[in-house]
Design a protein around this motif. Structure first.
Motif, short mmCIF file in Angstrom:
data_model
loop_
_atom_site.label_atom_id
_atom_site.label_comp_id
_atom_site.label_asym_id
_atom_site.label_seq_id
_atom_site.Cartn_x
_atom_site.Cartn_y
_atom_site.Cartn_z
N PHE A 1 0.80 -1.21 0.00
CA PHE A 1 0.00 0.00 0.00
C PHE A 1 0.85 1.28 0.00
O PHE A 1 0.32 2.37 0.01
CB PHE A 1 -0.94 0.02 1.22
CG PHE A 1 -2.06 -0.98 1.12
CD1 PHE A 1 -3.14 -0.75 0.29
CD2 PHE A 1 -2.01 -2.15 1.86
CE1 PHE A 1 -4.17 -1.67 0.20
CE2 PHE A 1 -3.04 -3.09 1.77
CZ PHE A 1 -4.12 -2.84 0.94
N ARG A 2 2.16 1.13 -0.04
CA ARG A 2 3.06 2.28 0.04
C ARG A 2 2.77 3.34 -1.03
O ARG A 2 2.69 4.52 -0.74
CB ARG A 2 4.51 1.81 -0.05
CG ARG A 2 5.53 2.86 0.19
CD ARG A 2 6.97 2.33 0.18
NE ARG A 2 7.11 0.92 -0.11
CZ ARG A 2 7.31 -0.04 0.83
NH1 ARG A 2 7.38 0.29 2.09
NH2 ARG A 2 7.44 -1.30 0.48
N ASP A 3 2.64 2.94 -2.26
CA ASP A 3 2.40 3.87 -3.37
C ASP A 3 0.97 3.78 -3.90
O ASP A 3 0.72 4.08 -5.06
CB ASP A 3 3.39 3.60 -4.51
CG ASP A 3 4.83 3.86 -4.08
OD1 ASP A 3 5.04 4.83 -3.33
OD2 ASP A 3 5.72 3.09 -4.47
N PHE A 4 0.04 3.38 -3.07
CA PHE A 4 -1.35 3.21 -3.45
C PHE A 4 -2.01 4.58 -3.45
O PHE A 4 -2.36 5.12 -2.41
CB PHE A 4 -2.04 2.27 -2.45
CG PHE A 4 -3.23 1.55 -2.97
CD1 PHE A 4 -3.17 0.21 -3.23
CD2 PHE A 4 -4.44 2.20 -3.15
CE1 PHE A 4 -4.29 -0.49 -3.69
CE2 PHE A 4 -5.56 1.53 -3.60
CZ PHE A 4 -5.48 0.18 -3.88
N ALA A 5 -2.16 5.16 -4.62
CA ALA A 5 -2.65 6.53 -4.76
C ALA A 5 -4.17 6.60 -4.71
O ALA A 5 -4.87 5.60 -4.90
CB ALA A 5 -2.16 7.12 -6.08
N VAL A 6 -4.68 7.80 -4.47
CA VAL A 6 -6.12 8.03 -4.57
C VAL A 6 -6.55 7.65 -5.98
O VAL A 6 -5.91 8.01 -6.96
CB VAL A 6 -6.45 9.51 -4.27
CG1 VAL A 6 -7.91 9.82 -4.58
CG2 VAL A 6 -6.13 9.83 -2.82
N GLY A 7 -7.62 6.87 -6.09
CA GLY A 7 -8.11 6.39 -7.38
C GLY A 7 -7.54 5.06 -7.81
O GLY A 7 -7.98 4.49 -8.80
N ASP A 8 -6.55 4.53 -7.07
CA ASP A 8 -6.01 3.21 -7.38
C ASP A 8 -6.97 2.13 -6.89
O ASP A 8 -7.72 2.33 -5.92
CB ASP A 8 -4.65 3.00 -6.71
CG ASP A 8 -3.50 3.60 -7.48
OD1 ASP A 8 -3.72 4.13 -8.58
OD2 ASP A 8 -2.36 3.54 -6.96
N LEU A 9 -6.91 0.97 -7.54
CA LEU A 9 -7.76 -0.17 -7.21
C LEU A 9 -6.95 -1.45 -7.34
O LEU A 9 -6.10 -1.56 -8.23
CB LEU A 9 -8.95 -0.23 -8.19
CG LEU A 9 -9.83 -1.47 -8.05
CD1 LEU A 9 -11.29 -1.07 -8.11
CD2 LEU A 9 -9.53 -2.47 -9.14
N ARG A 10 -7.20 -2.38 -6.45
CA ARG A 10 -6.59 -3.71 -6.56
C ARG A 10 -7.66 -4.76 -6.30
O ARG A 10 -8.46 -4.64 -5.38
CB ARG A 10 -5.48 -3.93 -5.52
CG ARG A 10 -4.29 -3.04 -5.65
CD ARG A 10 -3.51 -3.28 -6.94
NE ARG A 10 -2.36 -2.43 -6.99
CZ ARG A 10 -2.35 -1.17 -7.39
NH1 ARG A 10 -3.47 -0.58 -7.75
NH2 ARG A 10 -1.24 -0.48 -7.41
N ARG A 11 -7.61 -5.79 -7.13
CA ARG A 11 -8.35 -7.01 -6.82
C ARG A 11 -7.36 -7.90 -6.10
O ARG A 11 -6.24 -8.09 -6.57
CB ARG A 11 -8.83 -7.68 -8.10
CG ARG A 11 -9.99 -6.93 -8.74
CD ARG A 11 -10.48 -7.62 -9.95
NE ARG A 11 -11.33 -8.75 -9.60
CZ ARG A 11 -12.08 -9.40 -10.48
NH1 ARG A 11 -12.09 -9.03 -11.74
NH2 ARG A 11 -12.82 -10.41 -10.10
N THR A 12 -7.77 -8.40 -4.96
CA THR A 12 -6.84 -9.13 -4.12
C THR A 12 -7.61 -10.07 -3.21
O THR A 12 -8.76 -10.42 -3.50
CB THR A 12 -5.98 -8.12 -3.30
OG1 THR A 12 -4.97 -8.84 -2.58
CG2 THR A 12 -6.81 -7.28 -2.36
N ARG A 13 -6.98 -10.45 -2.13
CA ARG A 13 -7.63 -11.23 -1.09
C ARG A 13 -7.68 -10.38 0.17
O ARG A 13 -6.75 -9.63 0.46
CB ARG A 13 -6.85 -12.51 -0.81
CG ARG A 13 -6.84 -13.49 -1.94
CD ARG A 13 -6.11 -14.78 -1.59
NE ARG A 13 -4.88 -14.62 -0.85
CZ ARG A 13 -3.68 -14.36 -1.38
NH1 ARG A 13 -3.55 -14.19 -2.67
NH2 ARG A 13 -2.61 -14.25 -0.62
N ALA A 14 -8.75 -10.53 0.91
CA ALA A 14 -8.88 -9.94 2.24
C ALA A 14 -9.20 -11.10 3.17
O ALA A 14 -10.27 -11.71 3.04
CB ALA A 14 -9.97 -8.89 2.28
N ALA A 15 -8.27 -11.43 4.02
CA ALA A 15 -8.45 -12.57 4.92
C ALA A 15 -8.81 -13.83 4.13
O ALA A 15 -9.71 -14.56 4.47
CB ALA A 15 -9.50 -12.26 5.98
#
Length: 187
Positions: free
Chosen positions: A129-143
């Motif tokens: 999340f270091r360079d995760f800018a406003v408007g960025d999106l990721r599909r990932t896993r949460a728990a």
């Protein structure tokens, strides 16, 4: 006919961040050629937004368009307008190789607000999340379950998951958002 209810029934929790059920949201999966002019026109008509760049969110005056894959967008519109928006998309895209599906009742959305939002999300998601800018999106896993996460502004984030795992995701978020055990990576 029964009244629709959100998967999290208005849940709210405070801790390191403010977590809240975003309530009923109109969500439409739109698949097709994202470089198509007809698709771009249909997205603009539905949301007021442009087709977003890869892993980005575009916001318009009537909704948002979220990039989900090279041939898929998730359109977020007011819940009451989802069905009519799908019908308008189908009309606008007749003859195009595209599909639109109302997935509003199959998804849940959580708002995560506060200066520690990135740290809370980092406890559950394998994302830098270091360079995760406003408007960025990721599909990932949460728990360990599928989710999409995007950043609305400096300290305001959204997470979408399947309705069937909403309680699990909520419990995980509420647990890791409790004070103590701070990660402190993103300050």
């Amino acid at each position: 006919m029964s009244d629709a209810v959100s998967a999290l029934a208005g849940a709210h929790s405070t801790g390191m961040v403010d977590l809240a059920d975003a309530g009923l949201q109109g969500m439409i999966t739109l698949r097709g050629d994202l470089s198509s002019g007809a698709l771009a026109d249909a997205v603009r008509a539905a949301t007021g937004a442009e087709v977003p760049a890869r892993r980005r969110v575009a916001t318009g005056d009537r909704g948002q368009a979220l990039w989900m894959s090279p041939d898929e967008l998730l359109l977020v519109v007011p819940y009451a307008q989802a069905a009519t928006t799908v019908a308008a998309l189908e009309t606008a895209l007749a003859g195009e190789f595209a599909t639109a599906a109302n997935v509003s009742d199959a998804r849940a959305m959580v708002t995560i607000k506060g200066i520690e939002a990135r740290n809370v999300l980092a406890k559950l998601c394998p994302v830098d999340f270091r360079d995760f800018a406003v408007g960025d999106l990721r599909r990932t896993r949460a728990a360990q379950v599928a989710a999409a996460i995007w950043r609305e502004d400096e300290n305001d984030w959204r997470l979408v998951c399947f309705r069937s795992v909403a309680g699990y995701v909520w419990g995980a978020l509420a647990t890791v958002a409790q004070p103590g055990g701070e990660v402190g990576l993103y300050r």
